[in-house]
Design a protein around this motif. Sequence first.
Motif, PDB file in Angstrom:
ATOM      1  N   ALA A  35       0.830  -1.212   0.000  1.00 42.93           N
ATOM      2  CA  ALA A  35       0.000   0.000   0.000  1.00 42.93           C
ATOM      3  C   ALA A  35       0.861   1.258   0.000  1.00 42.93           C
ATOM      4  CB  ALA A  35      -0.925   0.000   1.212  1.00 42.93           C
ATOM      5  N   VAL A  36       1.990   1.204   0.712  1.00 42.94           N
ATOM      6  CA  VAL A  36       2.885   2.359   0.796  1.00 42.94           C
ATOM      7  C   VAL A  36       4.303   1.847   0.569  1.00 42.94           C
ATOM      8  CG1 VAL A  36       3.779   4.177   2.308  1.00 42.94           C
ATOM      9  CG2 VAL A  36       1.349   3.613   2.369  1.00 42.94           C
ATOM     10  N   GLY A  56      -6.923   4.648  -3.537  1.00 40.51           N
ATOM     11  CA  GLY A  56      -6.032   3.502  -3.316  1.00 40.51           C
ATOM     12  C   GLY A  56      -4.560   3.835  -3.431  1.00 40.51           C
ATOM     13  N   ALA A  57      -4.219   5.129  -3.573  1.00 42.24           N
ATOM     14  CA  ALA A  57      -2.813   5.517  -3.747  1.00 42.24           C
ATOM     15  C   ALA A  57      -1.992   5.305  -2.473  1.00 42.24           C
ATOM     16  CB  ALA A  57      -2.723   6.977  -4.171  1.00 42.24           C
ATOM     17  N   GLY A  58      -2.668   5.255  -1.321  1.00 41.43           N
ATOM     18  CA  GLY A  58      -1.959   5.044  -0.064  1.00 41.43           C
ATOM     19  C   GLY A  58      -2.005   6.229   0.887  1.00 41.43           C
ATOM     20  N   VAL A 217       2.432  20.413  -2.066  1.00 45.61           N
ATOM     21  CA  VAL A 217       1.649  19.190  -2.222  1.00 45.61           C
ATOM     22  C   VAL A 217       2.587  18.004  -2.407  1.00 45.61           C
ATOM     23  CG1 VAL A 217      -0.404  20.288  -3.188  1.00 45.61           C
ATOM     24  CG2 VAL A 217       1.376  19.495  -4.715  1.00 45.61           C
ATOM     25  N   VAL A 218       2.095  16.857  -1.941  1.00 52.46           N
ATOM     26  CA  VAL A 218       2.781  15.585  -2.157  1.00 52.46           C
ATOM     27  C   VAL A 218       1.777  14.718  -2.910  1.00 52.46           C
ATOM     28  CG1 VAL A 218       3.772  13.546  -1.043  1.00 52.46           C
ATOM     29  CG2 VAL A 218       4.113  15.818  -0.021  1.00 52.46           C
ATOM     30  N   ILE A 219       2.169  14.270  -4.099  1.00 51.19           N
ATOM     31  CA  ILE A 219       1.251  13.468  -4.911  1.00 51.19           C
ATOM     32  C   ILE A 219       1.670  12.003  -4.820  1.00 51.19           C
ATOM     33  CG2 ILE A 219       0.388  13.051  -7.245  1.00 51.19           C
ATOM     34  CD1 ILE A 219       0.884  16.063  -7.790  1.00 51.19           C
ATOM     35  N   LEU A 220       0.761  11.183  -4.319  1.00 53.29           N
ATOM     36  CA  LEU A 220       1.047   9.751  -4.200  1.00 53.29           C
ATOM     37  C   LEU A 220       0.378   9.014  -5.347  1.00 53.29           C
ATOM     38  CD1 LEU A 220       0.502   8.834  -0.413  1.00 53.29           C
ATOM     39  CD2 LEU A 220       2.634   9.403  -1.582  1.00 53.29           C
TER      40      LEU A 220
END
Length: 323
Positions: A35-36, A56-58, A217-220
């Motif tokens: 997941a991460v 579902g990106a985590g 921003v942090v894009i997962l």
Amino acid sequence: MTTVSAAEPTSVGQSPDGTAVWCSGLRKRYRRRLAVDGVSFSVGRGEVVGLLGPNGAGKTTVIKSLLGLVRPDAGEILLLGRPATEPPARARVGYLPELFRYQPWLTAAEVVALHVRLAGIGVPVAEQDACLATVGLGDRRQDRVGGFSKGMQQRLGLALALVARPELVVLDEPTSALDPLGRADVRDIVLELKARQVAVLLNSHLIGEVERVCDRVVILDHGKVAAAGTLADLLGQRELRLRLTEVSEAAYARLAATGRVVRTADDYALELPGDTDVTAAVPDLVTALVGFGVRVHAVDLGRISLEQRLLDILRTGNGEEPR
Ligand SMILES: Nc1ncnc2c1ncn2[C@@H]1O[C@H](COP(=O)(O)OP(=O)(O)OP(=O)(O)O)[C@@H](O)[C@H]1O
């Protein structure tokens, strides 16, 4: 990956003093699903950082790992400069979970009082009431939570995240149940927290909301950081939109010399190179176009939207260059 700010961690040894959130190499597997997968980022004091990414990106797993609600398989986490496992670090963190439910038999004021007691911090009743008023529940404080709408329950959750004088507030989809007015209230609350040097980590699918309040921003994507940086880093490229008629070949060549041209009927979108001095380039271009006999109906200088940038990153995996 897009350039990450200098504060981004690579090892615990580089943790800047007093950073609100600092995590490095976070990894979490649920059975066969990773997941991460090696997530590192930081949130400075008084900084508002948005966590973005598809379903579902985590994102929630990262948030729960930070708060000790999920045990990561690997990685290091500091909250407010202390290991996240230490209770004093967590006591200064306010959290609004994605899924919220509060004791239906208690009144809003009683839920807040209970939360304050559990947090082990003395907050006067007047301050607790002020907090309920801030989230728009001032006149419902004596009503039982069982009779609250979903949006009202989310507002109560926000009050709980704010009431124990946090230094870091983590909001997981804080406006999912709110009407447009409620969303505007949350924006104001986040900006007010920032003004008081309270750090905010915000997970939201509402990109406009993130764009308005976040410094970074942090894009997962698929459990990894696909891109991270300030909005200026991510959206650095300027776009000049013009509505023009009577554009001769020579005028078109002048447009093309200024930036890449995308034409739709009379609308021309010009992607300006990153080093363009727009204060000179835009009036110079308009003067030149008029000189070529072009009729200029509209000129609008903007940035590529965060939404467009996010879609570019997620569709192409291209975090290197803005479109
Ligand atoms: N308790 C769990 N057990 C098994 N798998 C889980 C669990 N929680 C999350 N996952 C999986 O981990 C991945 C990341 O989920 P997570 O909830 O962190 O994503 P998210 O980015 O917050 O998504 P959303 O935007 O839909 O809320 C998903 O594939 C999800 O199915």
